[in-house]
Motif scaffolding. Structure first.
Motif, mmCIF file in Angstrom:
data_model
loop_
_atom_site.group_PDB
_atom_site.id
_atom_site.type_symbol
_atom_site.label_atom_id
_atom_site.label_comp_id
_atom_site.label_asym_id
_atom_site.label_seq_id
_atom_site.Cartn_x
_atom_site.Cartn_y
_atom_site.Cartn_z
ATOM 1 N N ALA A 1 0.750 -1.261 0.023
ATOM 2 C CA ALA A 1 0.027 -0.111 -0.138
ATOM 3 C C ALA A 1 0.798 1.176 -0.180
ATOM 4 O O ALA A 1 2.097 1.241 0.482
ATOM 5 C CB ALA A 1 -0.942 -0.139 1.219
ATOM 6 N N TYR A 2 0.246 2.312 -0.566
ATOM 7 C CA TYR A 2 1.070 3.591 -0.384
ATOM 8 C C TYR A 2 0.196 4.589 0.218
ATOM 9 O O TYR A 2 -1.256 4.462 -0.367
ATOM 10 C CB TYR A 2 1.430 4.217 -1.798
ATOM 11 C CG TYR A 2 2.048 5.558 -1.861
ATOM 12 C CD1 TYR A 2 3.321 5.444 -1.296
ATOM 13 C CD2 TYR A 2 1.518 6.664 -2.497
ATOM 14 C CE1 TYR A 2 4.204 6.485 -1.267
ATOM 15 C CE2 TYR A 2 2.196 7.838 -2.311
ATOM 16 C CZ TYR A 2 3.266 7.795 -1.840
ATOM 17 O OH TYR A 2 4.241 9.075 -1.756
ATOM 18 N N HIS A 3 0.628 5.395 1.104
ATOM 19 C CA HIS A 3 -0.206 6.295 1.959
ATOM 20 C C HIS A 3 0.290 7.683 1.576
ATOM 21 O O HIS A 3 1.179 8.198 1.742
ATOM 22 C CB HIS A 3 -0.028 5.874 3.244
ATOM 23 C CG HIS A 3 -0.367 4.685 3.915
ATOM 24 N ND1 HIS A 3 -1.586 4.465 4.653
ATOM 25 C CD2 HIS A 3 0.225 3.349 3.650
ATOM 26 C CE1 HIS A 3 -1.353 3.084 4.827
ATOM 27 N NE2 HIS A 3 -0.442 2.334 4.302
ATOM 28 N N ASN B 1 -5.333 11.030 5.802
ATOM 29 C CA ASN B 1 -4.525 10.230 4.866
ATOM 30 C C ASN B 1 -5.464 9.517 3.775
ATOM 31 O O ASN B 1 -6.535 9.071 4.274
ATOM 32 C CB ASN B 1 -3.580 9.248 5.523
ATOM 33 C CG ASN B 1 -2.393 9.938 6.301
ATOM 34 O OD1 ASN B 1 -2.665 10.277 7.283
ATOM 35 N ND2 ASN B 1 -1.417 10.334 5.293
ATOM 36 N N LEU B 2 -4.974 9.244 2.753
ATOM 37 C CA LEU B 2 -5.544 8.212 1.691
ATOM 38 C C LEU B 2 -4.542 6.920 1.334
ATOM 39 O O LEU B 2 -3.566 7.463 0.869
ATOM 40 C CB LEU B 2 -6.433 8.820 0.553
ATOM 41 C CG LEU B 2 -6.988 8.055 -0.366
ATOM 42 C CD1 LEU B 2 -8.043 7.433 0.161
ATOM 43 C CD2 LEU B 2 -7.369 8.866 -1.815
ATOM 44 N N SER B 3 -4.769 6.071 1.339
ATOM 45 C CA SER B 3 -4.044 4.692 1.006
ATOM 46 C C SER B 3 -4.704 3.847 -0.259
ATOM 47 O O SER B 3 -5.971 3.814 -0.112
ATOM 48 C CB SER B 3 -3.382 3.885 2.237
ATOM 49 O OG SER B 3 -4.734 3.455 2.687
ATOM 50 N N ALA B 4 -3.795 3.330 -0.955
ATOM 51 C CA ALA B 4 -4.162 2.450 -1.876
ATOM 52 C C ALA B 4 -3.463 1.270 -1.847
ATOM 53 O O ALA B 4 -2.206 1.457 -1.787
ATOM 54 C CB ALA B 4 -4.190 3.344 -3.288
ATOM 55 N N GLY C 1 -7.922 -1.910 -2.964
ATOM 56 C CA GLY C 1 -8.523 -1.495 -1.933
ATOM 57 C C GLY C 1 -7.979 0.082 -1.717
ATOM 58 O O GLY C 1 -7.019 0.361 -2.081
ATOM 59 N N LEU C 2 -8.997 0.780 -1.251
ATOM 60 C CA LEU C 2 -8.592 2.354 -0.575
ATOM 61 C C LEU C 2 -9.179 2.416 0.715
ATOM 62 O O LEU C 2 -10.088 1.692 1.160
ATOM 63 C CB LEU C 2 -9.496 3.326 -1.534
ATOM 64 C CG LEU C 2 -9.207 3.089 -3.242
ATOM 65 C CD1 LEU C 2 -10.123 4.153 -3.687
ATOM 66 C CD2 LEU C 2 -7.834 3.766 -3.226
#
Length: 336
Positions: free
Chosen positions: A133-135, A143-146, A187-188
């Protein structure tokens, strides 16, 4: 002759009973199992191991065991902000001061691993995945992570557990006992001091499932599992917090499943919770933290569907470890 009846029943179970991934009650304390975007959401190693006995009292009912671990990548994992920087004397990263001074974490990478073994009657399934994942830092507060999870699924059929009209039935010798399938999930995850929301899809690669060469019975297939969840934390007083949350799940062709959850925690050291799954069950949950490293949770599902006539409910127990917990955080900051 009924030589394929039981194998056909297994195949039909894959097609008609669409939920092929295990069901969890305590996913609200380990959303990582459902959403790879949580990989590395904390700057310690989050390890969990759990066991679930579904529908106790029914022979060959589903049993699920799992282990998971995820962590932040890079030498900059001990970032100096509110993710870990809270008054040492308070001993509680989720107190009001922490909330008021909260700052989102800097952009970072995370990874992890999951292994889930699910067994129902003669069928067993082992899913092993590596996650990433990258945050990103949307603002000082959010924060938003994918994330993505990729791995393999091994689906096995125990032919010795099947009964045939003929002891030497050809169905036994021609059955595909083990199958390997690729597995992929995405996912997000949006998160802040008090709020979280996520979307994820598991098993997105279309795969056929068959245990025989006979095309008449090649009806099985894997289908995607969609999850949407959200929650919010508010304080009842200085020491007691409540976290309501909701999860919506869709697995075609089953009806949409809705879970309503509530957790009430005392200083995030001892907590009680409840959950309602529409047309399926009520659940009671409890847990506690042991020092700065260990937590233990337990849940019991009271079946409300027609299965309650033969089932004694479902049990689930989860052990959690906060490894490399340099800041001595006493509880999961982001695990609601």
């Amino acid at each position: 002759m009924k030589k394929y009846i039981l194998i056909l029943a297994v195949l039909i179970s894959f097609e008609c009973y669409a939920q092929q991934k295990p069901q969890y009650t305590q996913y609200i304390f380990n959303q990582y199992l459902l959403n790879p975007a949580l990989s590395g959401i904390e700057n310690y190693i989050d390890f969990k191991a759990g066991y679930r006995q579904q529908w106790s009292g029914i022979n060959e009912a589903p049993q699920t065991s799992f282990v998971s671990a995820h962590w932040a990548l890079g030498d900059n994992q001990l970032w100096s902000n509110a993710l870990t920087d809270f008054p040492e004397q308070s001993g509680n990263p989720m107190d009001r001061n922490y909330m008021q001074n909260y700052m989102s974490s800097p952009a970072h990478h995370g990874m992890g691993i999951t292994a889930v073994l699910d067994k129902t009657g003669p069928l067993s399934r082992l899913d092993a995945n590596l996650t990433y994942a990258y945050h990103i830092q949307l603002s000082n507060s959010f924060n938003l992570s994918a994330g993505v999870a990729a791995g393999l699924s091994r689906i096995s059929l125990d032919v010795n557990a099947l009964t045939f009209d003929q002891p030497n039935d050809p169905a036994v010798s021609s059955a595909f006992v083990n199958q390997l399938k690729p597995d992929l999930s995405v996912g997000l995850w949006l998160y802040g001091a008090r709020v979280f929301a996520g979307l994820s899809v598991q098993q997105i690669l279309p795969q056929k499932l068959s245990f025989t060469n006979d095309n008449t019975y090649n009806l099985g297939k894997e289908v995607p599992h969609f999850f949407a969840t959200a929650g919010y934390k508010f304080f009842l007083d200085e020491d007691i917090a409540a976290i309501p949350s909701i999860m919506v799940k869709y697995v075609q062709p089953s009806p949409i499943s809705i879970d309503l959850n509530m957790k009430v925690a005392f200083k995030d050291r001892i907590w009680l919770g409840g959950s309602y799954r529409k047309d399926d069950s009520f659940s009671a949950m409890a847990g506690f933290n042991i020092g700065k490293m260990v937590n233990l949770t337990y849940s019991y599902d009271f079946t409300t569907s027609d299965l309650n006539q033969v089932s004694n409910g479902s049990h689930e127990i989860v052990l959690g470890l906060l490894l490399n917990n340099i800041y001595k955080v006493p509880s999961y900051i982001r695990m609601w």
